[in-house]
Design a protein around this motif. Structure first.
Motif, PDB file in Angstrom:
ATOM      1  N   LEU A 257     -69.903 -15.173 -14.237  1.00  0.00           N
ATOM      2  CA  LEU A 257     -70.982 -14.742 -13.366  1.00  0.00           C
ATOM      3  C   LEU A 257     -72.074 -15.807 -13.390  1.00  0.00           C
ATOM      4  CD1 LEU A 257     -71.484 -10.994 -14.425  1.00  0.00           C
ATOM      5  CD2 LEU A 257     -70.044 -11.879 -12.578  1.00  0.00           C
ATOM      6  N   ASP A 469     -73.834 -20.476 -15.140  1.00  0.00           N
ATOM      7  CA  ASP A 469     -72.743 -19.521 -15.332  1.00  0.00           C
ATOM      8  C   ASP A 469     -72.724 -18.957 -16.749  1.00  0.00           C
ATOM      9  OD1 ASP A 469     -72.092 -20.217 -12.774  1.00  0.00           O
ATOM     10  OD2 ASP A 469     -70.347 -21.443 -13.330  1.00  0.00           O
ATOM     11  N   TRP A 488     -59.453  -8.896  -9.246  1.00  0.00           N
ATOM     12  CA  TRP A 488     -60.581  -9.804  -9.398  1.00  0.00           C
ATOM     13  C   TRP A 488     -60.149 -11.243  -9.696  1.00  0.00           C
ATOM     14  CZ3 TRP A 488     -64.839  -6.926 -12.704  1.00  0.00           C
ATOM     15  CH2 TRP A 488     -65.194  -5.735 -12.043  1.00  0.00           C
ATOM     16  N   PRO A 501     -62.508 -17.228 -10.926  1.00  0.00           N
ATOM     17  CA  PRO A 501     -63.563 -17.085  -9.915  1.00  0.00           C
ATOM     18  C   PRO A 501     -64.955 -16.975 -10.534  1.00  0.00           C
ATOM     19  CG  PRO A 501     -61.718 -15.658  -9.389  1.00  0.00           C
ATOM     20  CD  PRO A 501     -61.433 -16.225 -10.752  1.00  0.00           C
ATOM     21  N   TRP A 503     -68.712 -15.563  -9.618  1.00  0.00           N
ATOM     22  CA  TRP A 503     -69.493 -14.721  -8.714  1.00  0.00           C
ATOM     23  C   TRP A 503     -70.954 -14.759  -9.136  1.00  0.00           C
ATOM     24  CZ3 TRP A 503     -66.155  -9.869 -10.070  1.00  0.00           C
ATOM     25  CH2 TRP A 503     -64.852 -10.049  -9.598  1.00  0.00           C
ATOM     26  N   ARG A 504     -71.835 -14.618  -8.154  1.00  0.00           N
ATOM     27  CA  ARG A 504     -73.225 -14.386  -8.518  1.00  0.00           C
ATOM     28  C   ARG A 504     -73.326 -13.033  -9.216  1.00  0.00           C
ATOM     29  NH1 ARG A 504     -77.859 -15.771  -4.218  1.00  0.00           N
ATOM     30  NH2 ARG A 504     -77.667 -13.530  -3.971  1.00  0.00           N
ATOM     31  N   THR A 507     -73.485  -9.646  -7.337  1.00  0.00           N
ATOM     32  CA  THR A 507     -72.323  -9.087  -6.642  1.00  0.00           C
ATOM     33  C   THR A 507     -71.478  -8.188  -7.530  1.00  0.00           C
ATOM     34  OG1 THR A 507     -70.838 -10.940  -7.167  1.00  0.00           O
ATOM     35  CG2 THR A 507     -72.238 -11.166  -5.209  1.00  0.00           C
ATOM     36  N   PHE A 508     -71.698  -8.245  -8.842  1.00  0.00           N
ATOM     37  CA  PHE A 508     -70.904  -7.426  -9.768  1.00  0.00           C
ATOM     38  C   PHE A 508     -71.100  -5.938  -9.499  1.00  0.00           C
ATOM     39  CE2 PHE A 508     -70.629  -4.964 -13.706  1.00  0.00           C
ATOM     40  CZ  PHE A 508     -69.322  -5.248 -14.098  1.00  0.00           C
ATOM     41  N   ARG A 511     -68.798  -4.660  -6.765  1.00  0.00           N
ATOM     42  CA  ARG A 511     -67.406  -4.842  -7.183  1.00  0.00           C
ATOM     43  C   ARG A 511     -67.012  -3.814  -8.253  1.00  0.00           C
ATOM     44  NH1 ARG A 511     -65.311  -9.977  -5.701  1.00  0.00           N
ATOM     45  NH2 ARG A 511     -66.889 -11.379  -4.820  1.00  0.00           N
ATOM     46  N   THR A 531     -66.267 -15.856  -3.000  1.00  0.00           N
ATOM     47  CA  THR A 531     -67.205 -16.338  -4.007  1.00  0.00           C
ATOM     48  C   THR A 531     -68.485 -16.782  -3.334  1.00  0.00           C
ATOM     49  OG1 THR A 531     -65.376 -17.087  -5.386  1.00  0.00           O
ATOM     50  CG2 THR A 531     -67.544 -18.021  -5.850  1.00  0.00           C
ATOM     51  N   PRO A 532     -69.609 -16.121  -3.625  1.00  0.00           N
ATOM     52  CA  PRO A 532     -70.865 -16.504  -2.978  1.00  0.00           C
ATOM     53  C   PRO A 532     -71.278 -17.920  -3.352  1.00  0.00           C
ATOM     54  CG  PRO A 532     -71.058 -14.386  -4.084  1.00  0.00           C
ATOM     55  CD  PRO A 532     -69.787 -15.013  -4.539  1.00  0.00           C
ATOM     56  N   GLN A 534     -73.406 -20.908  -4.808  1.00  0.00           N
ATOM     57  CA  GLN A 534     -74.193 -21.003  -6.035  1.00  0.00           C
ATOM     58  C   GLN A 534     -75.668 -21.129  -5.693  1.00  0.00           C
ATOM     59  OE1 GLN A 534     -72.939 -20.931  -9.199  1.00  0.00           O
ATOM     60  NE2 GLN A 534     -70.984 -20.433  -8.304  1.00  0.00           N
TER      61      GLN A 534
END
Length: 536
Positions: A257, A469, A488, A501, A503-504, A507-508, A511, A531-532, A534
């Motif tokens: 993330l 990250d 995922w 992957p 993700w920001r 977004t979790f 999901r 994937t958004p 960065q």
């Protein structure tokens, strides 16, 4: 003091203060032009207005010094420049950490010394400018010739070099622009929060009856996987983690993330994960907790869970906790710790997990519990670090006293950057070892853990230009829980790799809710897909 020295005081100070780099260790690639313009104004100003002009110049340079100091501090801690609209509380946060690292007495001495030095420099500038405003006759012509030379010099340098140092007006204008832009962005964010949230009615049925523990591990970032200094210790630790929990029947899936913060302000990461919104500044955080946005904690509560926060770093009133919708908050004073603090760290992670278990997991009850917990042994200053003990010895925490007093104090360790990095590595290793032991020896099959880093540590640990990250691990003894996140693309085990992957963090929220809703299809990738980008 000779006349020549008095004449040079103002130019030297004007150039020295204007040419300060934007960050410690930065370089200056050209001469700023503003000092020459200031000196020219001093030669031209009427006698009756000269004192007022000198005051304005000193105030302007005082503002420049304050902004430069803020940029330096923010750069060291967070790897970016200072922004007034988002960082107005950082000085207090930075003072608290600094005081715990070097000791309160030494911190006060350093602060007073810095104020005295800055005040003396500005006073000397004020007096030095007076020489220029009060000169007359042939001296005035010589001063004018010097000003002309000083005006030509930066123009000549700028023609011969492709890069230039940020002039005074540009640096102040940049901060003003950032302030106005952040204010505008904040108002837009506040308006967006006024739109009623759509309640999807998520039932979290695929977690029905399970206790769910969200664990934020302080400063646990991607750097420990990718920088050899840390990976040589953390890589084997995570492999041992997998084997240890596997023997107890648990398995894990791991991914990445992108955190909204780095180096500190952990509450921004908590709020981002639990709101599904990008909370990267204090103004956004304050707007969030004043809104009706439904937190992930409240989603659990609506679905039948008891909601709890275990926050050993909270040592004072925490009114913001109301937004999260906890049924119970265990702050530092509520966890029963009677041992000594580990500098800033109020209690070691092993005690936090033991207290959490006693208070919420051991008592028999029919209502499952959702717990949000923060582990802080890996928070700066990273000294001292206790060993992992037998759980039966933990008691009220007094067993940790000898370790709380052990080793060199932070003020000694932090004189050497290599020692600081070594202590950080040991702290992360301790937190992970403690979690592995807790799962293997203390958790029952009904517990699901979501373990993640809140943010990357400061640049002194990561180096410059590190990503934001952080790892996340979902751990469960129930194969159905891990099957729910099959889509995922996360890695089996405790070690996500470069192809996992990213993700920001905001977004979790969607999901997770999509994956564990009763209407979710096993293995189907939850929305939003992709994937958004960065964040910068």
């Amino acid at each position: 003091m000779t006349t020549a020295v008095r004449v040079l005081v103002a130019p030297l100070l004007l150039y020295a203060l204007a040419a300060l780099p934007l960050r410690p260790g930065g370089s200056v690639t050209c001469m700023p032009i503003e000092p020459a313009l200031v000196l020219a104004a001093m030669l031209c100003v009427p006698r009756r207005a000269e004192r007022g002009l000198r005051v304005l110049v000193v105030l302007g340079y005082g503002l420049l010094l304050a902004l430069t100091a803020a940029d330096w501090g923010t750069g060291l801690a967070f790897g970016r420049s200072f922004e007034l609209a988002r960082d107005y509380r950082l000085p207090v946060f930075g003072w608290n950490v600094f005081a715990h690292v070097v000791g309160y007495g030494l911190a006060v001495v350093a602060l007073v010394a810095a104020i005295v030095v800055i005040g003396l420099l500005l006073y000397l500038l004020f007096r030095g400018l007076a020489v220029w405003t009060r000169t007359a006759g042939p001296h005035r012509l010589r001063y004018a010739a010097l000003v002309a030379a000083l005006l030509i010099a930066p123009l000549t340098v700028s023609l011969t070099r492709s890069q230039t140092a940020a002039p005074v007006y540009e640096r102040i204008a940049l901060h003003a622009h950032q302030y106005l832009a952040r204010r505008t962005e904040r108002r837009a964010f506040q308006r967006s929060l006024q739109t009623p949230a759509v309640d999807a009615g998520t039932d979290l049925a695929r977690l029905a009856g399970k206790n769910v523990l969200f664990v934020f591990v302080e400063s646990y970032g991607r750097t420990v996987f990718e920088r050899a200094l840390y990976a040589e210790t953390i890589g084997p630790r995570l492999r041992a983690f997998e084997h240890t929990i596997a023997a107890a029947g648990f398995r894990a899936r791991s991914g990445w993330l992108t955190s909204p913060t780095v180096g500190g302000q952990s509450w921004l990461a908590h709020a981002t994960l639990l709101s599904g919104l990008w909370i990267d500044s204090q103004p956004r955080y304050e707007a969030l907790i004043a809104s009706d946005r439904i937190s992930l904690n409240r989603r659990f509560r609506q679905a039948g869970w008891r909601t709890v926060a275990v926050m050993p770093a909270i040592t004072r009133a925490w009114p913001e906790s109301a937004w999260f919708s906890y049924d119970r908050v265990y702050a530092s004073d509520d966890l029963g710790y009677e041992g000594e603090p580990f500098n800033w760290v109020t209690m070691p992670d092993q005690y936090t997990l033991a207290a959490l278990q006693r208070a919420e997991l051991d008592p028999a009850g029919t209502q499952p519990v959702m717990i949000e917990a923060a582990l802080i042994s890996s928070h700066a200053p990273w000294v001292p670090i206790p060993p992992l003990m037998e759980w039966s010895r933990i008691g009220n925490g007094a067993v940790f006293n000898d370790y709380a007093r052990a080793g060199d104090p932070p003020v000694e360790v932090w004189k050497d950057a290599d020692r600081v990095r070594t202590q950080y590595r040991k702290a992360i290793d301790y937190s992970l070892a403690t979690l592995a032991s807790f799962i293997a020896e203390r958790a029952d099959d009904n517990l699901v853990l979501v373990i993640l880093g809140d943010h990357q540590p400061a640049p002194i640990i990561t180096g410059n230009n590190a990503s934001r990250d952080v790892p996340m691990h979902i751990v469960s003894a129930d194969p159905a829980v891990l099957e729910a996140v099959e889509g995922w693309g996360w890695k089996h085990g405790m070690t996500p790799d470069a192809n996992t992957p990213v993700w920001r963090m905001d977004t979790f929220y969607d999901r997770f809710l999509s994956a564990f809703d009763s209407n979710a299809d096993a293995g189907q990738p939850p929305s939003p897909a992709g994937t958004p980008a960065q964040p910068k």
